[in-house]
Scaffold this motif. Structure first.
Motif, PDB file in Angstrom:
ATOM      1  N   GLN A   1      59.149 -12.140 -26.950  1.00  0.00           N
ATOM      2  CA  GLN A   1      58.833 -11.029 -28.073  1.00  0.00           C
ATOM      3  C   GLN A   1      59.524 -11.398 -29.232  1.00  0.00           C
ATOM      4  N   LYS A   2      60.174 -12.260 -29.318  1.00  0.00           N
ATOM      5  CA  LYS A   2      61.006 -12.621 -30.942  1.00  0.00           C
ATOM      6  C   LYS A   2      60.498 -13.838 -31.458  1.00  0.00           C
ATOM      7  N   GLU A   3      60.030 -14.811 -30.495  1.00  0.00           N
ATOM      8  CA  GLU A   3      60.173 -16.465 -30.788  1.00  0.00           C
ATOM      9  C   GLU A   3      58.699 -16.940 -30.090  1.00  0.00           C
ATOM     10  N   TYR A   4      58.230 -17.887 -30.905  1.00  0.00           N
ATOM     11  CA  TYR A   4      56.884 -18.749 -30.179  1.00  0.00           C
ATOM     12  C   TYR A   4      57.505 -19.438 -28.968  1.00  0.00           C
ATOM     13  N   LEU A   5      56.647 -19.780 -28.233  1.00  0.00           N
ATOM     14  CA  LEU A   5      56.967 -20.589 -26.990  1.00  0.00           C
ATOM     15  C   LEU A   5      57.370 -21.843 -27.323  1.00  0.00           C
ATOM     16  N   GLU A   6      57.042 -22.521 -28.247  1.00  0.00           N
ATOM     17  CA  GLU A   6      57.612 -24.042 -28.606  1.00  0.00           C
ATOM     18  C   GLU A   6      59.010 -23.807 -29.132  1.00  0.00           C
ATOM     19  N   ASN A   7      59.623 -22.727 -29.479  1.00  0.00           N
ATOM     20  CA  ASN A   7      61.052 -22.458 -29.737  1.00  0.00           C
ATOM     21  C   ASN A   7      61.708 -22.051 -28.391  1.00  0.00           C
ATOM     22  N   ILE A   8      61.192 -21.637 -27.449  1.00  0.00           N
ATOM     23  CA  ILE A   8      61.790 -21.510 -26.304  1.00  0.00           C
ATOM     24  C   ILE A   8      61.934 -22.398 -25.233  1.00  0.00           C
ATOM     25  N   LEU A   9      60.791 -23.049 -24.972  1.00  0.00           N
ATOM     26  CA  LEU A   9      60.395 -24.093 -24.108  1.00  0.00           C
ATOM     27  C   LEU A   9      61.204 -25.322 -24.520  1.00  0.00           C
ATOM     28  N   PRO A  10      61.656 -26.340 -23.632  1.00  0.00           N
ATOM     29  CA  PRO A  10      62.058 -27.721 -24.116  1.00  0.00           C
ATOM     30  C   PRO A  10      61.107 -28.391 -24.797  1.00  0.00           C
ATOM     31  N   PRO A  11      61.445 -29.508 -25.551  1.00  0.00           N
ATOM     32  CA  PRO A  11      60.288 -30.132 -26.212  1.00  0.00           C
ATOM     33  C   PRO A  11      59.289 -30.829 -25.737  1.00  0.00           C
ATOM     34  N   GLN A  12      59.704 -31.368 -24.459  1.00  0.00           N
ATOM     35  CA  GLN A  12      58.683 -32.180 -23.541  1.00  0.00           C
ATOM     36  C   GLN A  12      57.791 -31.224 -22.671  1.00  0.00           C
ATOM     37  N   VAL A  13      57.709 -29.873 -22.762  1.00  0.00           N
ATOM     38  CA  VAL A  13      56.813 -28.900 -22.305  1.00  0.00           C
ATOM     39  C   VAL A  13      55.971 -28.449 -23.267  1.00  0.00           C
ATOM     40  N   GLN A  14      54.671 -28.741 -23.000  1.00  0.00           N
ATOM     41  CA  GLN A  14      53.734 -28.277 -23.924  1.00  0.00           C
ATOM     42  C   GLN A  14      52.919 -27.402 -23.044  1.00  0.00           C
ATOM     43  N   VAL A  15      52.640 -26.450 -23.335  1.00  0.00           N
ATOM     44  CA  VAL A  15      51.601 -25.505 -22.550  1.00  0.00           C
ATOM     45  C   VAL A  15      50.538 -24.970 -23.622  1.00  0.00           C
ATOM     46  N   GLU A  16      49.430 -24.551 -22.793  1.00  0.00           N
ATOM     47  CA  GLU A  16      48.201 -24.334 -23.495  1.00  0.00           C
ATOM     48  C   GLU A  16      47.801 -22.835 -23.000  1.00  0.00           C
ATOM     49  N   THR A  17      46.896 -22.248 -23.797  1.00  0.00           N
ATOM     50  CA  THR A  17      46.386 -20.944 -23.559  1.00  0.00           C
ATOM     51  C   THR A  17      45.631 -21.156 -22.006  1.00  0.00           C
ATOM     52  N   GLY A  18      45.888 -20.127 -21.301  1.00  0.00           N
ATOM     53  CA  GLY A  18      45.605 -20.051 -19.808  1.00  0.00           C
ATOM     54  C   GLY A  18      46.265 -20.608 -18.866  1.00  0.00           C
ATOM     55  N   GLU A  19      47.516 -21.212 -19.020  1.00  0.00           N
ATOM     56  CA  GLU A  19      48.249 -21.826 -18.181  1.00  0.00           C
ATOM     57  C   GLU A  19      49.221 -20.722 -17.567  1.00  0.00           C
ATOM     58  N   ILE A  20      49.989 -21.005 -16.717  1.00  0.00           N
ATOM     59  CA  ILE A  20      51.051 -20.171 -15.976  1.00  0.00           C
ATOM     60  C   ILE A  20      52.072 -20.803 -16.107  1.00  0.00           C
ATOM     61  N   ILE A  21      53.216 -19.913 -16.475  1.00  0.00           N
ATOM     62  CA  ILE A  21      54.679 -20.448 -16.447  1.00  0.00           C
ATOM     63  C   ILE A  21      55.290 -19.653 -15.459  1.00  0.00           C
ATOM     64  N   GLU A  22      56.168 -20.381 -14.735  1.00  0.00           N
ATOM     65  CA  GLU A  22      56.595 -19.712 -13.373  1.00  0.00           C
ATOM     66  C   GLU A  22      58.102 -19.842 -13.561  1.00  0.00           C
ATOM     67  N   ILE A  23      58.766 -18.836 -13.534  1.00  0.00           N
ATOM     68  CA  ILE A  23      60.428 -18.917 -13.464  1.00  0.00           C
ATOM     69  C   ILE A  23      60.994 -18.285 -12.259  1.00  0.00           C
ATOM     70  N   ASP A  24      61.533 -19.341 -11.428  1.00  0.00           N
ATOM     71  CA  ASP A  24      61.984 -18.941 -10.160  1.00  0.00           C
ATOM     72  C   ASP A  24      63.525 -18.754 -10.067  1.00  0.00           C
ATOM     73  N   ASP A  25      63.850 -17.529 -10.002  1.00  0.00           N
ATOM     74  CA  ASP A  25      65.576 -17.206  -9.497  1.00  0.00           C
ATOM     75  C   ASP A  25      66.317 -17.821  -8.435  1.00  0.00           C
ATOM     76  N   GLY A  26      65.364 -18.273  -7.615  1.00  0.00           N
ATOM     77  CA  GLY A  26      66.003 -18.489  -6.198  1.00  0.00           C
ATOM     78  C   GLY A  26      65.646 -17.272  -5.130  1.00  0.00           C
ATOM     79  N   PHE A  27      65.267 -16.238  -5.547  1.00  0.00           N
ATOM     80  CA  PHE A  27      64.681 -15.248  -4.700  1.00  0.00           C
ATOM     81  C   PHE A  27      63.356 -14.804  -4.831  1.00  0.00           C
ATOM     82  N   ARG A  28      62.836 -14.883  -5.932  1.00  0.00           N
ATOM     83  CA  ARG A  28      61.267 -14.770  -5.920  1.00  0.00           C
ATOM     84  C   ARG A  28      60.864 -15.369  -7.358  1.00  0.00           C
ATOM     85  N   PRO A  29      59.692 -15.870  -7.501  1.00  0.00           N
ATOM     86  CA  PRO A  29      59.186 -16.521  -8.679  1.00  0.00           C
ATOM     87  C   PRO A  29      58.572 -15.483  -9.489  1.00  0.00           C
ATOM     88  N   TYR A  30      58.778 -15.449 -10.703  1.00  0.00           N
ATOM     89  CA  TYR A  30      58.136 -14.557 -11.746  1.00  0.00           C
ATOM     90  C   TYR A  30      57.146 -15.530 -12.544  1.00  0.00           C
TER      91      TYR A  30
END
Length: 99
Positions: A46-75
């Motif tokens: 809500q505050k930053e572009y994705l390129e400023n949040i994700l590590p430099p080696q991660v390049q995502v494009e429109t239409g892709e899915i980012i999954e964050i798994d906390d060990g209980f369930r994926p978001y």
């Protein structure tokens, strides 16, 4: 995701106003620890572009899915653009078969 799948999801989203990506159009491309929770990730988007949040080696494009798994369930988050994501209520990326 192939171009036909991308076009179909784009048309459905514009007509219905909702995004419901089909998991069988996606494959796991990369796993990278972010060190933040899904809630923190979404707050940062809500505050930053994705390129400023994700590590430099991660390049995502429109239409892709980012999954964050906390060990209980994926978001999962649908990448709308380089600057925004949409949380998905339900989405499960199938890991490739490990034979």
């Amino acid at each position: 995701m192939d171009k036909n799948s991308e076009l179909m999801e784009f048309m459905l989203r514009n007509e219905l106003g909702h995004i419901h990506p089909s998991p069988h159009h996606y494959t796991l491309r990369m796993e990278v620890p972010l060190g933040i929770t899904a809630k923190e990730f979404f707050a940062e988007t809500q505050k930053e572009y994705l390129e400023n949040i994700l590590p430099p080696q991660v390049q995502v494009e429109t239409g892709e899915i980012i999954e964050i798994d906390d060990g209980f369930r994926p978001y999962c988050f649908y990448v709308d653009s380089f600057a925004s994501v949409t949380p998905l209520a339900y989405f499960e990326i199938k890991a490739p078969n490990q034979d």
